[in-house]
Write an enzyme that holds these catalytic residues in place. Sequence first.
Site, PDB file in Angstrom:
ATOM      1  N   ARG A 117       0.796  -1.227   0.000  1.00  0.00           N
ATOM      2  CA  ARG A 117       0.000   0.000   0.000  1.00  0.00           C
ATOM      3  C   ARG A 117       0.831   1.281   0.000  1.00  0.00           C
ATOM      4  O   ARG A 117       1.920   1.319   0.573  1.00  0.00           O
ATOM      5  CB  ARG A 117      -0.911   0.022   1.241  1.00  0.00           C
ATOM      6  CG  ARG A 117      -1.955  -1.070   1.187  1.00  0.00           C
ATOM      7  CD  ARG A 117      -2.796  -1.148   2.446  1.00  0.00           C
ATOM      8  NE  ARG A 117      -3.875  -2.112   2.255  1.00  0.00           N
ATOM      9  CZ  ARG A 117      -3.718  -3.431   2.338  1.00  0.00           C
ATOM     10  NH1 ARG A 117      -2.545  -3.955   2.625  1.00  0.00           N
ATOM     11  NH2 ARG A 117      -4.735  -4.239   2.126  1.00  0.00           N
ATOM     12  N   HIS A 172      -1.001  -2.466  -4.558  1.00  0.00           N
ATOM     13  CA  HIS A 172      -0.482  -3.376  -5.587  1.00  0.00           C
ATOM     14  C   HIS A 172      -0.465  -2.792  -6.999  1.00  0.00           C
ATOM     15  O   HIS A 172      -0.837  -3.469  -7.969  1.00  0.00           O
ATOM     16  CB  HIS A 172      -1.279  -4.688  -5.575  1.00  0.00           C
ATOM     17  CG  HIS A 172      -1.082  -5.511  -4.335  1.00  0.00           C
ATOM     18  ND1 HIS A 172       0.053  -5.421  -3.550  1.00  0.00           N
ATOM     19  CD2 HIS A 172      -1.877  -6.455  -3.737  1.00  0.00           C
ATOM     20  CE1 HIS A 172      -0.045  -6.278  -2.540  1.00  0.00           C
ATOM     21  NE2 HIS A 172      -1.205  -6.899  -2.613  1.00  0.00           N
ATOM     22  N   HIS A 196       2.655 -12.722  -5.697  1.00  0.00           N
ATOM     23  CA  HIS A 196       1.558 -12.847  -4.745  1.00  0.00           C
ATOM     24  C   HIS A 196       0.948 -14.249  -4.733  1.00  0.00           C
ATOM     25  O   HIS A 196      -0.273 -14.395  -4.631  1.00  0.00           O
ATOM     26  CB  HIS A 196       0.492 -11.794  -5.076  1.00  0.00           C
ATOM     27  CG  HIS A 196      -0.324 -11.329  -3.915  1.00  0.00           C
ATOM     28  ND1 HIS A 196      -1.178 -12.163  -3.231  1.00  0.00           N
ATOM     29  CD2 HIS A 196      -0.417 -10.129  -3.312  1.00  0.00           C
ATOM     30  CE1 HIS A 196      -1.783 -11.470  -2.277  1.00  0.00           C
ATOM     31  NE2 HIS A 196      -1.329 -10.236  -2.296  1.00  0.00           N
ATOM     32  N   SER A 197       1.784 -15.291  -4.794  1.00  0.00           N
ATOM     33  CA  SER A 197       1.245 -16.658  -4.760  1.00  0.00           C
ATOM     34  C   SER A 197       0.628 -16.962  -3.400  1.00  0.00           C
ATOM     35  O   SER A 197       1.162 -16.588  -2.366  1.00  0.00           O
ATOM     36  CB  SER A 197       2.361 -17.670  -5.049  1.00  0.00           C
ATOM     37  OG  SER A 197       2.708 -17.603  -6.409  1.00  0.00           O
ATOM     38  N   GLU A 211       5.072 -12.476   0.709  1.00  0.00           N
ATOM     39  CA  GLU A 211       5.465 -11.539  -0.345  1.00  0.00           C
ATOM     40  C   GLU A 211       6.741 -10.825   0.092  1.00  0.00           C
ATOM     41  O   GLU A 211       6.713 -10.045   1.035  1.00  0.00           O
ATOM     42  CB  GLU A 211       4.343 -10.517  -0.566  1.00  0.00           C
ATOM     43  CG  GLU A 211       2.986 -11.149  -0.827  1.00  0.00           C
ATOM     44  CD  GLU A 211       1.838 -10.229  -0.400  1.00  0.00           C
ATOM     45  OE1 GLU A 211       1.817  -9.060  -0.810  1.00  0.00           O
ATOM     46  OE2 GLU A 211       0.970 -10.692   0.360  1.00  0.00           O
TER      47      GLU A 211
HETATM   48  C1  GLA Z   1      -2.078  -8.138   0.098  1.00  0.00           C
HETATM   49  C2  GLA Z   1      -2.572  -7.263   1.170  1.00  0.00           C
HETATM   50  C3  GLA Z   1      -3.824  -7.785   1.743  1.00  0.00           C
HETATM   51  C4  GLA Z   1      -4.845  -8.054   0.674  1.00  0.00           C
HETATM   52  C5  GLA Z   1      -4.241  -8.991  -0.349  1.00  0.00           C
HETATM   53  C6  GLA Z   1      -5.163  -9.210  -1.508  1.00  0.00           C
HETATM   54  O1  GLA Z   1      -1.345  -9.169   0.530  1.00  0.00           O
HETATM   55  O2  GLA Z   1      -1.624  -7.026   2.179  1.00  0.00           O
HETATM   56  O3  GLA Z   1      -4.353  -6.860   2.662  1.00  0.00           O
HETATM   57  O4  GLA Z   1      -5.214  -6.858   0.064  1.00  0.00           O
HETATM   58  O5  GLA Z   1      -3.058  -8.468  -0.842  1.00  0.00           O
HETATM   59  O6  GLA Z   1      -6.451  -9.541  -1.119  1.00  0.00           O
END
Ligand code: GLA
Length: 383
Positions: free
Chosen positions: A109, A134, A208-209, A345
Amino acid sequence: MRFRGFALIGLSLAMLVSCAPKKETGRTATMKKQSFGKTAAGVDVDLYTLANGNGVEVAITTYGGIVVSLKTPDRAGLSSDIVLGFDSLDGYLKGHPYFGALIGRYGNRIAKGRFTLNGVEYKLAVNNGENHLHGGIQGFDKVVWKARDVSTPEAASLELTYLSKDGEEGYPGNLSVTVTYTLTAKNELKIDYLATTDKDTVVNLTNHSYFNLAGQGQGDILGHEVTINAGRFLPVDAGLIPTGERKAVGGTPFDFNRPMTIGARIQQDDEQLKRGKGYDHCYILNGSGGALTPAARVHEPKSGRVMEVLTTEPALQLYTGNFLDGTLTGKGGKVYQFRYGFCMETQHYPDSPNQPDFPSVVLKPGAKYQTTTVYRFSAEAAR
Ligand code: GLA
């Protein structure tokens, strides 16, 4: 006598066969390409399947650079698909929470979708409450990447490239990105990220797996035992933006320095767990100074599968699938319920462009953004 003669011939034939140079089937890396359909705009999308001959196989699509499936052996040698996703491109096009995708330009974010660089304020899409998440509306997870087979005899390697134009999703500079997925003979999925720019910009790439080491769709991930090589994590505000504090994990449900199941403390009455609806937090990795360093280890007791994460990145976001709610049906008709997958991640800290105390995510012309993350798979005998 005749029978004996035949038997002898048979025996010598068998010996000949067994003495013949062993076909290296157990070690041969292969790559297969097939069509995965077309986007709504009619762009062709492909699916590449990389195999290492040791029972590990990964399928990656040029749409979003998404890891569609990843098959690894359990302790009995049986391979199962351990990532969440869809059987066809359609599932991905309909929208999903970043299953398997490459994330950019900025993973995680950025507060209020704004940041200032060299005195200029840049406005990004606000696509997560009041924040940017993202990479925006059409991040790197939703673009079609150019693919090239760059395999060697030892390892299957897929190179994906994408040029993100100056101003795309509000970010400055033409950003040229190369992500190389390599499946090694040591059962590792290695991801090399490389980017260059022609103007000062910010970059934070990740994958993002969603993993479930028991097999995708096989229940929740609360029984997975996790170790994270981190003494501190970043507490967040109600919008999941780091407050700036680097909190010691000791004595909190965030301490994974010794193996702990995800579920052991996830329900505790803890303000941070409540904000994240579970774990959705960035860990500051110990000793991360640009070298490939062990970041985490996950063990799933039923299958014996183990995943180790190594990275050159300074941090790792642990996300425990807290927004999965059974509304998505994935591969093989499996319904993805609450906490059916977890993500690790690797990345820089969230909201770094607005937090000058965090390690810098600024990329300048002439410099190279270069990071590596390795997911290594094995299996452990029953204890
Ligand atoms: C990331 C964020 C989560 C959520 C996922 C997708 O990992 O940190 O809060 O938004 O992506 O759903």
